[in-house]
Scaffold this motif. Structure first.
Motif, short mmCIF file in Angstrom:
data_model
loop_
_atom_site.label_atom_id
_atom_site.label_comp_id
_atom_site.label_asym_id
_atom_site.label_seq_id
_atom_site.Cartn_x
_atom_site.Cartn_y
_atom_site.Cartn_z
N ASN A 323 0.79 -1.13 -0.06
CA ASN A 323 0.06 0.13 -0.12
C ASN A 323 0.85 1.24 0.05
O ASN A 323 0.50 2.28 -0.65
CB ASN A 323 -0.96 -0.01 1.08
N TYR A 324 1.88 1.03 0.73
CA TYR A 324 2.73 2.28 0.82
C TYR A 324 3.54 2.54 -0.58
O TYR A 324 3.53 3.85 -1.15
CB TYR A 324 3.86 2.28 1.98
N ARG A 325 4.03 1.39 -1.16
CA ARG A 325 4.47 1.76 -2.52
C ARG A 325 3.60 2.47 -3.55
O ARG A 325 3.96 3.03 -4.21
CB ARG A 325 5.24 0.42 -2.90
N LEU A 326 2.49 1.82 -3.29
CA LEU A 326 1.29 2.30 -4.23
C LEU A 326 1.11 3.81 -4.14
O LEU A 326 1.18 4.53 -5.02
CB LEU A 326 -0.03 1.58 -4.10
N PHE A 327 0.98 4.23 -2.89
CA PHE A 327 0.98 5.79 -2.61
C PHE A 327 1.96 6.43 -3.15
O PHE A 327 1.66 7.70 -3.68
CB PHE A 327 0.62 6.12 -1.11
N VAL A 328 3.24 6.12 -2.97
CA VAL A 328 4.56 6.69 -3.43
C VAL A 328 4.52 7.00 -4.82
O VAL A 328 4.55 7.99 -5.46
CB VAL A 328 5.77 6.08 -2.76
N ILE A 329 4.23 5.64 -5.63
CA ILE A 329 4.43 5.80 -6.69
C ILE A 329 3.23 6.71 -7.45
O ILE A 329 3.41 7.56 -8.45
CB ILE A 329 3.99 4.21 -7.41
N VAL A 330 1.83 6.64 -7.20
CA VAL A 330 0.76 7.41 -7.71
C VAL A 330 1.07 8.73 -7.45
O VAL A 330 0.87 9.61 -8.24
CB VAL A 330 -0.52 6.72 -7.14
N PHE A 331 1.27 9.31 -6.20
CA PHE A 331 1.41 10.58 -5.79
C PHE A 331 2.60 11.21 -6.56
O PHE A 331 2.41 12.48 -7.21
CB PHE A 331 1.54 10.77 -4.28
N TYR A 332 3.57 10.50 -6.56
CA TYR A 332 5.00 11.10 -7.57
C TYR A 332 4.56 11.21 -8.87
O TYR A 332 4.67 12.28 -9.46
CB TYR A 332 6.06 10.22 -7.36
N LEU A 333 3.85 10.17 -9.68
CA LEU A 333 3.55 10.16 -10.81
C LEU A 333 2.49 11.34 -11.41
O LEU A 333 2.60 12.11 -12.14
CB LEU A 333 3.03 8.69 -11.45
N VAL A 334 1.27 11.56 -10.30
CA VAL A 334 0.38 12.37 -10.64
C VAL A 334 0.96 13.83 -10.34
O VAL A 334 0.52 14.85 -11.13
CB VAL A 334 -0.72 12.17 -9.64
N SER A 335 2.07 14.02 -9.48
CA SER A 335 2.66 15.46 -9.07
C SER A 335 3.32 16.00 -10.51
O SER A 335 3.43 16.82 -10.80
CB SER A 335 3.48 15.45 -7.91
N ILE A 336 4.04 15.02 -10.80
CA ILE A 336 5.01 15.03 -12.28
C ILE A 336 3.90 15.58 -13.44
O ILE A 336 4.49 16.53 -14.08
CB ILE A 336 5.74 13.86 -12.64
N LEU A 337 2.95 14.76 -13.51
CA LEU A 337 1.97 15.04 -14.70
C LEU A 337 1.59 16.31 -14.66
O LEU A 337 1.33 16.98 -15.31
CB LEU A 337 1.18 13.81 -14.69
N PHE A 338 0.88 16.69 -13.36
CA PHE A 338 0.31 17.84 -13.16
C PHE A 338 1.02 19.15 -13.12
O PHE A 338 0.62 20.21 -13.90
CB PHE A 338 -0.67 17.71 -11.62
N PHE A 339 2.20 19.14 -12.54
CA PHE A 339 3.11 20.26 -12.36
C PHE A 339 3.77 20.45 -13.88
O PHE A 339 4.01 21.48 -14.22
CB PHE A 339 3.87 20.16 -11.39
N THR A 340 4.42 19.51 -14.38
CA THR A 340 4.83 19.44 -15.63
C THR A 340 3.89 20.17 -16.71
O THR A 340 4.34 20.93 -17.39
CB THR A 340 5.15 18.11 -16.26
N THR A 341 2.56 19.68 -16.74
CA THR A 341 1.78 20.19 -17.57
C THR A 341 1.43 21.97 -17.46
O THR A 341 1.43 22.61 -18.28
CB THR A 341 0.24 19.45 -17.62
N ALA A 342 1.43 21.93 -16.03
CA ALA A 342 1.21 23.48 -15.71
C ALA A 342 2.56 24.31 -16.03
O ALA A 342 2.21 25.58 -16.64
CB ALA A 342 0.99 23.66 -13.99
N TYR A 343 3.71 23.89 -15.74
CA TYR A 343 4.82 24.84 -16.22
C TYR A 343 5.20 24.83 -17.71
O TYR A 343 5.42 25.98 -18.25
CB TYR A 343 5.89 23.93 -15.48
N LEU A 344 4.57 23.55 -18.32
CA LEU A 344 4.51 23.75 -19.92
C LEU A 344 3.79 25.00 -20.35
O LEU A 344 3.98 25.63 -21.31
CB LEU A 344 4.42 22.45 -20.40
N ARG A 345 2.63 24.93 -19.78
CA ARG A 345 1.71 25.86 -20.29
C ARG A 345 1.93 27.02 -19.61
O ARG A 345 1.18 28.26 -19.90
CB ARG A 345 0.12 25.54 -19.86
#
Length: 523
Positions: A323-345
């Motif tokens: 469960n811990y590994r799932l949370f780390v993976i999901v939150f890390y990937l979602v943060s990268i996707l969200f903020f990379t998109t925001a910074y790109l735009r």
């Protein structure tokens, strides 16, 4: 008598320290960051008769009239929670805010402690993780500067994560949790939306797993059930709040590709988890004189991105808690996707570690777990690192508190005003008391909080040599005395430019207020 458990000793020490710091800022309330300063302007408007969450300001076409705008740039919790405490207790805004800081710091510590335990870590690792969190500069900043949504979000997100991992099945309790947590989280801070999405994704994947694999039928069924309250929650946030104005994510100036766009989100575990961005007062865009050149900063950022990937890989590989590994993976990937998109735009979202704080918090028990498995020299090195963080961050706390206590001035709000001396502030308060229809003009959002029953205007600082669009600054017409407070280091040209913003006022008198400000008055 049985021996007291080590984790209880650790937690008791942290709680006592937090309460002591809370008592200190209750007696001498902190200063305030610009974002919550703008939020408190809305509270001020509401106290003067404005509607809910409406910012009342003089009209630019006719300064004798008012505009009433619904503020959507920041979520309302940052000023409403202190406002509620202020109404209940009768305290001034500064002391009410001090109580908010203490309550939410304690809530955050408790929420993450119980989350770390719920997700599978032992009591001692959970307690050591809380101790490490208390070493971070993000933990001590609110005791110097109230940072609004940041502290509110810290107080809530640990409990949100606890709810995400505690759910066992799709039922009414889970659906209510999904619905209400979206509203509460957004009330604390609008950027909770991406955290909300990551948390729901963790629930969906966890409840749809059968053994080590995902069941397609469960994925579809659970996805539909979770989507219903989530859509209702987000739709209500949009309809009743976000749709009424602009937000940092609603403006974009086109695509821009750069190394920092991708490397900053990737480096978030180290940038946010080890106070790197806070200690440097802004890694990419420092508030003060930078420690290193921009070219070297980019290379350091790229190195931290690589090291962060190695750290996340180590946690995923060696921490045996699914469960811990799932949370780390999901939150890390979602943060990268969200903020990379925001910074790109090129949205109005800054390159600051505080936006990624939850990543820095999530990885802490994984780091403690890995360090516990290392040989003694490596453990000693980690302890030294923690001591260095404590030394840097708590010396920053002590210096900031002493400055707020002994040097900053205080007025009606109770907040520490760091940019003006007490004698000059007293003069402004005297003008405020003597007038009922005056307009006070400031270049910062914190000082206007001291003006209680006159109208205020906040203009952006005038940058020397920068071309000014007078349509954005000018206020036509005339309405009572005008008091224009400008920094003393402004040139004559900058002062003249500021006075031209008010064509209905002539013959400004000039008066030096302390060493930091000059007051121009026109009647």
């Amino acid at each position: 008598m049985k021996n007291i458990s080590p984790h209880k000793i650790i937690l008791t020490i942290i709680i006592v320290i937090t309460l002591i710091m809370g008592l200190m800022i209750f007696v001498y309330p902190p200063s305030i960051f610009p974002d919550p300063s703008h939020g408190f302007q809305v509270m001020r408007s509401m106290q003067m008769g404005g509607g809910f969450n409406r910012l009342v300001t003089p009209n630019q076409d006719d300064i004798s009239k008012n505009n009433s705008d619904f503020l959507t740039w920041w979520s309302p919790g940052q000023y409403l929670v202190p406002y509620i405490i202020k109404i209940i207790t009768g305290l001034n805004t500064g002391k009410a805010t001090a109580l908010v800081i203490t309550l939410f710091e304690l809530s955050g510590l408790a929420g993450f402690y119980f989350f770390f335990k719920k997700i599978g870590f032992t009591s001692i690792i959970a307690a050591l993780s809380i101790a490490f969190i208390a070493c971070q500069q993000a933990y001590v900043i609110p005791y110097i500067f109230y940072n609004g949504g940041e502290i509110l979000l810290f107080g809530f997100e640990g409990w949100f994560l606890y709810g995400c991992v505690a759910t066992k099945k799709i039922d009414l309790k889970l659906l209510l949790f999904v619905l209400l947590s979206g509203w509460v989280g957004f009330f604390c801070k609008s950027s909770f939306i991406w955290i909300y999405a990551a948390g729901l994704l963790c629930i969906w994947l966890r409840l749809s797993a059968v053994g080590e694999s995902l069941n397609v039928r469960k994925l579809i069924k659970n996805g539909i059930w979770l989507a219903i309250p989530a859509i209702i929650s987000v739709a209500c946030i949009y309809i009743f709040f976000l749709s009424k104005g602009q937000t940092p994510a609603s403006t974009s100036t086109g695509l821009k590709f750069s190394l920092q766009t991708f490397s900053f989100p990737l480096a978030s575990p180290l940038v946010a988890g080890f106070s790197v961005d806070d200690i440097m007062h802004g890694l990419l865009f420092p508030t003060f004189t930078p420690f290193i050149t921009p070219e070297h900063t980019l290379w350091i950022l790229l190195l931290m991105a690589v090291l962060s990937l190695i750290l996340i890989s180590g946690i995923i590989r060696f921490v045996p808690k699914n469960n811990y590994r799932l949370f780390v993976i999901v939150f890390y990937l979602v943060s990268i996707l969200f903020f990379t998109t925001a910074y790109l735009r090129q949205m109005t979202i800054s390159y600051e570690g505080r936006h990624f704080r939850i990543i820095g918090l999530l990885i802490v028990p994984g780091i403690i777990y890995l360090v516990a498995k290392l040989k003694r020299p490596y453990k000693a090195a980690f302890v030294v690192l923690c001591l260095v963080l404590i030394g840097i961050n708590y010396s920053f706390l002590v210096k900031g508190f002493i400055f707020n206590k002994n040097i900053s001035s205080r007025g009606n709000s109770g907040f520490a005003q760091q940019t003006i001396d007490q004698q000059s502030l007293n003069y402004l308060l005297k003008l405020n008391d003597e007038n009922k229809d005056a307009i006070f003009v400031f270049t910062t959002a914190d000082l206007p909080l001291e003006i209680t029953h006159n109208r205020i205007i906040i203009i952006d600082p005038i940058i020397k040599g920068e071309q000014i669009n007078y349509d954005d600054y000018s206020y036509d017409g005339h309405a009572g005395p005008l008091y224009l407070l400008l920094p003393a280091n402004y040139s004559a040209e900058q002062d003249s430019t500021a006075m031209e913003f008010f064509p209905g006022y002539k013959d400004f008198s000039e008066q030096k207020l302390g060493k930091n400000y000059v007051l121009y008055a026109a009647k």
